[in-house]
Write a protein that holds these residues in place. Structure first.
Motif, mmCIF file in Angstrom:
data_model
loop_
_atom_site.group_PDB
_atom_site.id
_atom_site.type_symbol
_atom_site.label_atom_id
_atom_site.label_comp_id
_atom_site.label_asym_id
_atom_site.label_seq_id
_atom_site.Cartn_x
_atom_site.Cartn_y
_atom_site.Cartn_z
ATOM 1 N N VAL A 145 -36.897 -29.746 -23.307
ATOM 2 C CA VAL A 145 -35.785 -29.588 -24.251
ATOM 3 C C VAL A 145 -35.395 -28.105 -24.380
ATOM 4 O O VAL A 145 -34.214 -27.764 -24.506
ATOM 5 C CB VAL A 145 -36.103 -30.257 -25.622
ATOM 6 C CG1 VAL A 145 -37.218 -29.561 -26.368
ATOM 7 C CG2 VAL A 145 -34.852 -30.313 -26.484
ATOM 8 N N THR A 146 -36.384 -27.219 -24.290
ATOM 9 C CA THR A 146 -36.076 -25.785 -24.365
ATOM 10 C C THR A 146 -35.224 -25.381 -23.160
ATOM 11 O O THR A 146 -34.219 -24.668 -23.295
ATOM 12 C CB THR A 146 -37.384 -24.958 -24.411
ATOM 13 O OG1 THR A 146 -38.126 -25.368 -25.555
ATOM 14 C CG2 THR A 146 -37.105 -23.466 -24.513
ATOM 15 N N LEU A 147 -35.613 -25.871 -21.979
ATOM 16 C CA LEU A 147 -34.832 -25.544 -20.779
ATOM 17 C C LEU A 147 -33.441 -26.178 -20.852
ATOM 18 O O LEU A 147 -32.450 -25.558 -20.451
ATOM 19 C CB LEU A 147 -35.580 -26.008 -19.522
ATOM 20 C CG LEU A 147 -36.804 -25.139 -19.181
ATOM 21 C CD1 LEU A 147 -37.669 -25.808 -18.125
ATOM 22 C CD2 LEU A 147 -36.378 -23.754 -18.716
ATOM 23 N N ASP A 148 -33.361 -27.393 -21.371
ATOM 24 C CA ASP A 148 -32.046 -28.052 -21.491
ATOM 25 C C ASP A 148 -31.128 -27.250 -22.406
ATOM 26 O O ASP A 148 -29.956 -27.024 -22.093
ATOM 27 C CB ASP A 148 -32.197 -29.479 -22.055
ATOM 28 C CG ASP A 148 -32.827 -30.429 -21.041
ATOM 29 O OD1 ASP A 148 -32.902 -30.065 -19.852
ATOM 30 O OD2 ASP A 148 -33.264 -31.523 -21.458
ATOM 31 N N ILE A 149 -31.672 -26.835 -23.542
ATOM 32 C CA ILE A 149 -30.844 -26.063 -24.493
ATOM 33 C C ILE A 149 -30.459 -24.725 -23.870
ATOM 34 O O ILE A 149 -29.313 -24.275 -23.977
ATOM 35 C CB ILE A 149 -31.597 -25.879 -25.832
ATOM 36 C CG1 ILE A 149 -31.687 -27.229 -26.548
ATOM 37 C CG2 ILE A 149 -30.911 -24.822 -26.711
ATOM 38 C CD1 ILE A 149 -32.499 -27.229 -27.826
ATOM 39 N N PHE A 150 -31.419 -24.116 -23.188
ATOM 40 C CA PHE A 150 -31.105 -22.831 -22.555
ATOM 41 C C PHE A 150 -29.957 -22.998 -21.557
ATOM 42 O O PHE A 150 -29.014 -22.224 -21.531
ATOM 43 C CB PHE A 150 -32.350 -22.253 -21.868
ATOM 44 C CG PHE A 150 -32.061 -20.955 -21.182
ATOM 45 C CD1 PHE A 150 -31.907 -19.792 -21.917
ATOM 46 C CD2 PHE A 150 -31.874 -20.900 -19.812
ATOM 47 C CE1 PHE A 150 -31.570 -18.594 -21.297
ATOM 48 C CE2 PHE A 150 -31.539 -19.710 -19.187
ATOM 49 C CZ PHE A 150 -31.392 -18.551 -19.935
ATOM 50 N N ARG A 171 -45.261 -27.783 -13.340
ATOM 51 C CA ARG A 171 -43.837 -27.943 -13.036
ATOM 52 C C ARG A 171 -43.122 -26.609 -12.789
ATOM 53 O O ARG A 171 -41.949 -26.593 -12.382
ATOM 54 C CB ARG A 171 -43.147 -28.655 -14.204
ATOM 55 C CG ARG A 171 -43.267 -27.909 -15.535
ATOM 56 C CD ARG A 171 -42.455 -28.574 -16.642
ATOM 57 N NE ARG A 171 -41.037 -28.327 -16.470
ATOM 58 C CZ ARG A 171 -40.074 -28.991 -17.090
ATOM 59 N NH1 ARG A 171 -40.373 -29.959 -17.919
ATOM 60 N NH2 ARG A 171 -38.811 -28.702 -16.884
ATOM 61 N N SER A 172 -43.778 -25.476 -13.079
ATOM 62 C CA SER A 172 -43.030 -24.213 -13.192
ATOM 63 C C SER A 172 -42.392 -23.702 -11.899
ATOM 64 O O SER A 172 -41.386 -22.992 -11.962
ATOM 65 C CB SER A 172 -43.898 -23.130 -13.827
ATOM 66 O OG SER A 172 -44.001 -23.395 -15.213
ATOM 67 N N ALA A 173 -42.961 -24.082 -10.731
ATOM 68 C CA ALA A 173 -42.339 -23.594 -9.487
ATOM 69 C C ALA A 173 -40.899 -24.111 -9.402
ATOM 70 O O ALA A 173 -39.972 -23.365 -9.045
ATOM 71 C CB ALA A 173 -43.144 -24.030 -8.275
ATOM 72 N N ALA A 174 -40.708 -25.385 -9.774
ATOM 73 C CA ALA A 174 -39.362 -25.961 -9.730
ATOM 74 C C ALA A 174 -38.464 -25.286 -10.768
ATOM 75 O O ALA A 174 -37.277 -25.030 -10.509
ATOM 76 C CB ALA A 174 -39.437 -27.466 -9.999
ATOM 77 N N ASP A 175 -39.025 -24.975 -11.937
ATOM 78 C CA ASP A 175 -38.220 -24.331 -12.986
ATOM 79 C C ASP A 175 -37.830 -22.905 -12.590
ATOM 80 O O ASP A 175 -36.708 -22.465 -12.875
ATOM 81 C CB ASP A 175 -38.977 -24.332 -14.318
ATOM 82 C CG ASP A 175 -39.181 -25.751 -14.856
ATOM 83 O OD1 ASP A 175 -38.327 -26.621 -14.558
ATOM 84 O OD2 ASP A 175 -40.176 -25.989 -15.563
ATOM 85 N N VAL A 176 -38.758 -22.203 -11.938
ATOM 86 C CA VAL A 176 -38.427 -20.851 -11.476
ATOM 87 C C VAL A 176 -37.289 -20.938 -10.460
ATOM 88 O O VAL A 176 -36.309 -20.180 -10.526
ATOM 89 C CB VAL A 176 -39.667 -20.149 -10.859
ATOM 90 C CG1 VAL A 176 -39.254 -18.922 -10.052
ATOM 91 C CG2 VAL A 176 -40.650 -19.743 -11.950
ATOM 92 N N ALA A 177 -37.402 -21.893 -9.528
ATOM 93 C CA ALA A 177 -36.351 -22.041 -8.503
ATOM 94 C C ALA A 177 -34.998 -22.305 -9.170
ATOM 95 O O ALA A 177 -33.981 -21.718 -8.799
ATOM 96 C CB ALA A 177 -36.714 -23.172 -7.549
ATOM 97 N N ARG A 178 -35.003 -23.170 -10.188
ATOM 98 C CA ARG A 178 -33.745 -23.497 -10.872
ATOM 99 C C ARG A 178 -33.154 -22.255 -11.574
ATOM 100 O O ARG A 178 -31.965 -21.970 -11.472
ATOM 101 C CB ARG A 178 -34.019 -24.621 -11.893
ATOM 102 C CG ARG A 178 -32.849 -24.967 -12.767
ATOM 103 C CD ARG A 178 -31.756 -25.699 -12.011
ATOM 104 N NE ARG A 178 -30.541 -25.797 -12.808
ATOM 105 C CZ ARG A 178 -29.309 -25.828 -12.309
ATOM 106 N NH1 ARG A 178 -29.119 -25.788 -11.001
ATOM 107 N NH2 ARG A 178 -28.274 -25.925 -13.101
ATOM 108 N N MET A 179 -34.005 -21.522 -12.278
ATOM 109 C CA MET A 179 -33.510 -20.334 -13.000
ATOM 110 C C MET A 179 -33.031 -19.272 -12.011
ATOM 111 O O MET A 179 -32.042 -18.587 -12.257
ATOM 112 C CB MET A 179 -34.609 -19.751 -13.914
ATOM 113 C CG MET A 179 -34.965 -20.645 -15.086
ATOM 114 S SD MET A 179 -33.544 -20.977 -16.154
ATOM 115 C CE MET A 179 -33.426 -22.745 -16.074
ATOM 116 N N ASN A 180 -33.709 -19.159 -10.871
ATOM 117 C CA ASN A 180 -33.248 -18.208 -9.846
ATOM 118 C C ASN A 180 -31.872 -18.621 -9.323
ATOM 119 O O ASN A 180 -31.009 -17.782 -9.082
ATOM 120 C CB ASN A 180 -34.243 -18.132 -8.691
ATOM 121 C CG ASN A 180 -35.486 -17.320 -9.051
ATOM 122 O OD1 ASN A 180 -35.531 -16.680 -10.097
ATOM 123 N ND2 ASN A 180 -36.489 -17.352 -8.186
ATOM 124 N N THR A 181 -31.675 -19.926 -9.165
ATOM 125 C CA THR A 181 -30.394 -20.411 -8.644
ATOM 126 C C THR A 181 -29.243 -20.092 -9.602
ATOM 127 O O THR A 181 -28.172 -19.672 -9.174
ATOM 128 C CB THR A 181 -30.445 -21.953 -8.427
ATOM 129 O OG1 THR A 181 -31.529 -22.217 -7.564
ATOM 130 C CG2 THR A 181 -29.162 -22.485 -7.817
#
Ligand code: FDA
Length: 318
Positions: A145-150, A171-181
């Motif tokens: 939910v924090t990532l969704d709101i962000f 899960r963080s490798a996928a989240d890092v990739a998403r934020m980098n994108t």
């Protein structure tokens, strides 16, 4: 196991109302003041003074109003208004314009829409005064939910915000990739909460390996990443990787918590690195304080010694 037992123990103590009341009464007040090693004070004036001292020492700061999991809308609104007031105080003080906050402090556990509104109020004021706002990451119940709101506010054009990702989460490798994108700024941390093994690595070696992998992804593909750790091995790995890839020290920063490894903060500054210190303040310091004790049980010795010293001084005075 990275302090798994002590983390669980301190997390249980953090839930104790009696302990919280006792600690809150004595922890920041003289003569005990045992929480002051990690917390700049209870008022914005004390936080600004700490921030000034950090900047005078050639480092940067981010101010964090302590508070999380508020129980009422009124508390969430009060926290939001305190952030807005903080901006004015920071601008008047002429110090760096950078703050950190938690979404549960803005009402996430009560009503998501109101929390987003509160965050937008803060981001609007932040944009008007050129502040950067870092959204801290809380326990795994709130990661998605924090990532969704962000991402919601990011897609609405708020680019003066960044996020925190925790290396202990699988899960963080996928989240890092998403934020980098999307080009969002990430602060990488190991992770401070007690989490089940289904979602988080438990052994220090696994967390460190994940931290190194994510650090490399952020340094090569991220936007102004913050490598937030006091672990000399992680710091050395970051410096080594940056140097091998000819990544300038200007392209990223190290971040550390107020009162922890000041020696390492100074040595990085002396070596030409950008160092930012996270300065927590406010009356709601107890859960934050307990997380710091849980990370390093030796800290409890520091607290007990302080209390015993005070007892002895009082006994001698009687
Ligand atoms: P590690 O725990 O392996 O410790 C390495 C060394 O650092 C220790 O050997 C000791 O010397 C020193 N050290 C670490 N903690 C100490 C302590 N409490 N007291 C004294 N010495 C200590 N977490 C989170 O879940 N969400 C968030 O939003 C943030 N935000 C955040 C911002 C910043 C700027 C920092 C530095 C950290 C966070 N954290 C966080 C906390 C983070 O997840 C982690 O719990 C702590 O940084 C401790 O992990 P280390 O990386 O320091 O390594």
């Amino acid at each position: 196991m990275i302090g798994y037992v002590s983390r669980a123990f301190f997390s249980t103590l953090a839930g104790s109302r009696t302990l919280q009341q006792l600690a809150s009464r004595y922890g920041m007040r003289r003569p005990y003041s045992f929480a002051r090693r990690f917390i700049a004070g209870e008022t914005i004036e004390e936080a600004v003074a700490a921030a000034r001292a950090i900047e005078a020492n050639g480092m940067m700061q981010t101010l964090d109003l302590l508070g999380e999991s508020v129980a009422t809308m009124a508390e969430a609104d009060a926290a939001t208004r305190t952030y807005l007031g903080m901006f004015e105080r920071i601008v008047a003080a002429g110090i760096g314009r950078n703050v950190s906050l938690k979404l549960t402090q803005l009402g996430l556990t009560i009503d998501r829409a109101t929390c987003v509104d509160n965050l937008r109020r803060i981001l609007d004021a932040a944009s008007a005064h050129d502040f950067f706002v870092r959204v801290d990451m809380e326990n795994s119940e709130y990661t998605q939910v924090t990532l969704d709101i962000f991402e919601t506010v990011w897609q609405q054009g708020y680019r003066n915000a960044g996020i925190v990702l925790q290396a202990y989460l699988r899960r963080s490798a996928a989240d890092v990739a998403r934020m980098n994108t999307i080009g969002a700024r990430v602060r990488l941390v190991k992770g401070a909460y007690q989490e089940p093994k289904t979602v988080a690595f438990q052994r220090k070696a696994e967390v460190d390996a994940s931290f190194e992998e994510l650090m490399q992804l952020l340094l090569t593909h991220g936007t102004s990443p913050a490598i937030a750790t006091h672990d000399p091995d992680m710091v050395a790995a970051t410096r080594r990787f940056a140097s091998t890839k000819s990544i300038s020290p200007e392209a990223y920063e190290f971040q550390m918590l107020y009162g922890i490894r000041r020696d390492l903060q100074r040595s990085l500054r002396d070596a030409g690195h950008r160092v930012r210190v996270y300065v927590p303040f406010g009356r709601e310091w107890f859960p934050y304080f307990m997380r710091r004790l849980g990370e390093r049980p030796a800290n409890i010795t520091f607290v007990i010694n302080g209390l015993l010293r005070e007892q002895r001084t009082r006994a001698a005075a009687i």
